[in-house]
Design a protein around this motif. Structure first.
Motif, mmCIF file in Angstrom:
data_model
loop_
_atom_site.group_PDB
_atom_site.id
_atom_site.type_symbol
_atom_site.label_atom_id
_atom_site.label_comp_id
_atom_site.label_asym_id
_atom_site.label_seq_id
_atom_site.Cartn_x
_atom_site.Cartn_y
_atom_site.Cartn_z
ATOM 1 N N GLY A 172 0.260 -1.162 -0.269
ATOM 2 C CA GLY A 172 -0.375 0.972 -0.026
ATOM 3 C C GLY A 172 1.027 1.016 0.215
ATOM 4 N N THR A 173 2.675 1.160 0.163
ATOM 5 C CA THR A 173 3.120 2.474 0.051
ATOM 6 C C THR A 173 4.124 2.120 -0.916
ATOM 7 O OG1 THR A 173 4.323 1.411 2.150
ATOM 8 C CG2 THR A 173 2.425 3.675 2.770
ATOM 9 N N ILE A 174 5.185 1.555 -0.405
ATOM 10 C CA ILE A 174 7.006 1.133 -1.563
ATOM 11 C C ILE A 174 6.699 0.024 -1.505
ATOM 12 C CG2 ILE A 174 7.679 3.485 0.050
ATOM 13 C CD1 ILE A 174 9.467 0.807 1.564
ATOM 14 N N GLY A 175 6.096 -1.001 -1.399
ATOM 15 C CA GLY A 175 5.833 -2.497 -2.151
ATOM 16 C C GLY A 175 5.832 -2.219 -3.558
ATOM 17 N N ASN A 176 6.955 -2.704 -4.099
ATOM 18 C CA ASN A 176 6.921 -2.805 -5.338
ATOM 19 C C ASN A 176 5.882 -4.597 -6.002
ATOM 20 O OD1 ASN A 176 6.578 -3.219 -8.597
ATOM 21 N ND2 ASN A 176 8.977 -2.630 -8.796
ATOM 22 N N LYS A 177 5.185 -5.057 -5.659
ATOM 23 C CA LYS A 177 4.338 -5.865 -6.013
ATOM 24 C C LYS A 177 4.920 -6.651 -6.802
ATOM 25 C CE LYS A 177 0.069 -5.581 -7.119
ATOM 26 N NZ LYS A 177 0.211 -5.153 -9.119
ATOM 27 N N ASP A 178 5.841 -6.450 -8.617
ATOM 28 C CA ASP A 178 5.832 -6.815 -9.292
ATOM 29 C C ASP A 178 7.428 -7.644 -9.103
ATOM 30 O OD1 ASP A 178 3.294 -6.273 -10.469
ATOM 31 O OD2 ASP A 178 4.528 -4.902 -11.596
ATOM 32 N N VAL A 179 7.948 -7.277 -8.182
ATOM 33 C CA VAL A 179 9.449 -7.609 -8.055
ATOM 34 C C VAL A 179 9.045 -8.251 -6.015
ATOM 35 C CG1 VAL A 179 11.516 -6.861 -8.032
ATOM 36 C CG2 VAL A 179 9.940 -5.546 -9.534
#
Ligand code: FES
Ligand SMILES: [Fe+2]
Length: 330
Positions: free
Chosen positions: A170-177
């Motif tokens: 919801g903030t800084i996470g890049n769910k694609d990596v």
């Protein structure tokens, strides 16, 4: 492992509260299940005793400070930082206070604006934070709050480079990596380790301002250092060159409660990023960690236990094995 069962944990320093909180009088804290009272002595230095008067067991933290001593609220006996009772108002003229009228005293000192306490004989010193002495950096005290989890769970989370993509989506996470881009683990001896890792992160609008970046996806170089038993120093560098150090210290209150103390150092100014803006964004990130960590089992396995594992748990394993060795020292 339950922290209150590990006597060796008493032989370390823990930050327990900002010194500023002691300006208004004695304050209670529970450290590793031990009730303590803290106050400022006649030199303005923090002092810590067991929070239990040796007369009728009243809590000294409900009293007040006079002449650098903590005064019991029940019959006003006065205790010095050594733990000795130095004044009993009821004592007959010419009599002295019996020498065995004492309360157990604990080591206590000020560092980085916080009172640090050790209940035993510290095996290592308080971690050195060079930025605290560097005028290029400003210190920002961000958080001081109680969570329902255990200290080692929070430390392991800080060493977990796979949690950003999920926990912080919801903030800084890049769910694609979901994996870190690089990962180098360095053994720093019995009481420290260092992890250097790059992760792909998202930068929402507020974060782009905070880290002086135009890009919505950026790389965060993370240099994470663990200091035994539960201090984490995150040294973050961004493509803009900004340096941002986060000290995250989950102090063990008891087996399932911690006091999260978090303070930052940055080499920018209030005009670049205001303290309020920084805290507002870090608040969101911290709440994401808190949401998951309060759901974990506070009983922390020091070995592989009966938990499942994956490749990014290597730093966590090094932390577990070093902690296990420290706790088994005789
Ligand atoms: S209980 Fe503390 S002085 Fe009596
Ligand atoms: Fe996190």
């Amino acid at each position: 492992m339950l922290v209150t069962q590990e006597r060796r944990l008493r032989d370390f320093w823990y930050a327990v509260m900002p010194i500023l909180e002691l300006k208004s009088g004695p304050k209670p804290f529970v450290l590793l299940g031990e009730k303590i009272v803290l106050w400022l002595d006649q030199n303005g230095q923090p002092a810590a005793l067991q929070d239990r008067c040796c007369h009728r067991s009243a809590q000294l933290s409900r009293g007040f400070v006079e002449n650098g001593c903590v005064v019991c609220p029940y019959h006003a006996w006065e205790f010095a930082s050594s733990g000795a009772c130095v004044r009993m108002p009821q004592l007959a003229e010419g009599r002295t206070v019996p020498k065995n009228y004492t309360v157990p005293a604990f080591k206590c000192q000020e560092r980085y604006g916080y009172a640090w306490v050790s209940l035993g004989d510290p095996l290592v010193d308080i971690p050195l934070i060079p930025e605290a002495q560097d005028s290029a950096f400003r210190q920002i005290d961000c958080f001081n709050e109680t969570w329902n989890t255990s200290s080692p769970r929070v430390v392991e989370n800080e060493l977990d480079m796979a949690h950003f993509a999920a926990v912080h989506r919801g903030t800084i996470g890049n769910k694609d990596v979901p994996l870190p881009l690089t990962y180098e683990l360095i053994d720093r001896g019995p009481s420290s380790l260092h992890l250097c890792s790059e992760i792909s992160v998202c930068a929402p609008a507020q974060q782009r301002k905070n880290i002086r970046s135009q890009q919505e996806i950026t790389t965060r170089e993370m240099n994470v250092t663990w200091f035994a038993p539960f201090v984490i120093r995150l040294n973050l560098t961004y493509p803009s060159g900004l340096r941002h150090i986060i000290i995250n210290h989950p102090t063990p209150i008891d087996d399932s409660h911690i006091q999260v103390l978090q303070f930052h150092f940055r080499d920018d100014t209030e005009a670049d990023t205001s303290k309020a803006e920084l805290i507002a964004f870090e608040r969101k990130i911290l709440d994401e960690d808190k949401y998951v960590l309060e759901s974990t089992d506070p009983n922390f396995p020091l070995d592989k236990g009966n938990e499942a594992h994956m490749v990014t748990d290597r730093a966590g394993f090094m932390f577990r094995s070093k902690l296990q060795q420290l706790l088994s020292l005789v």
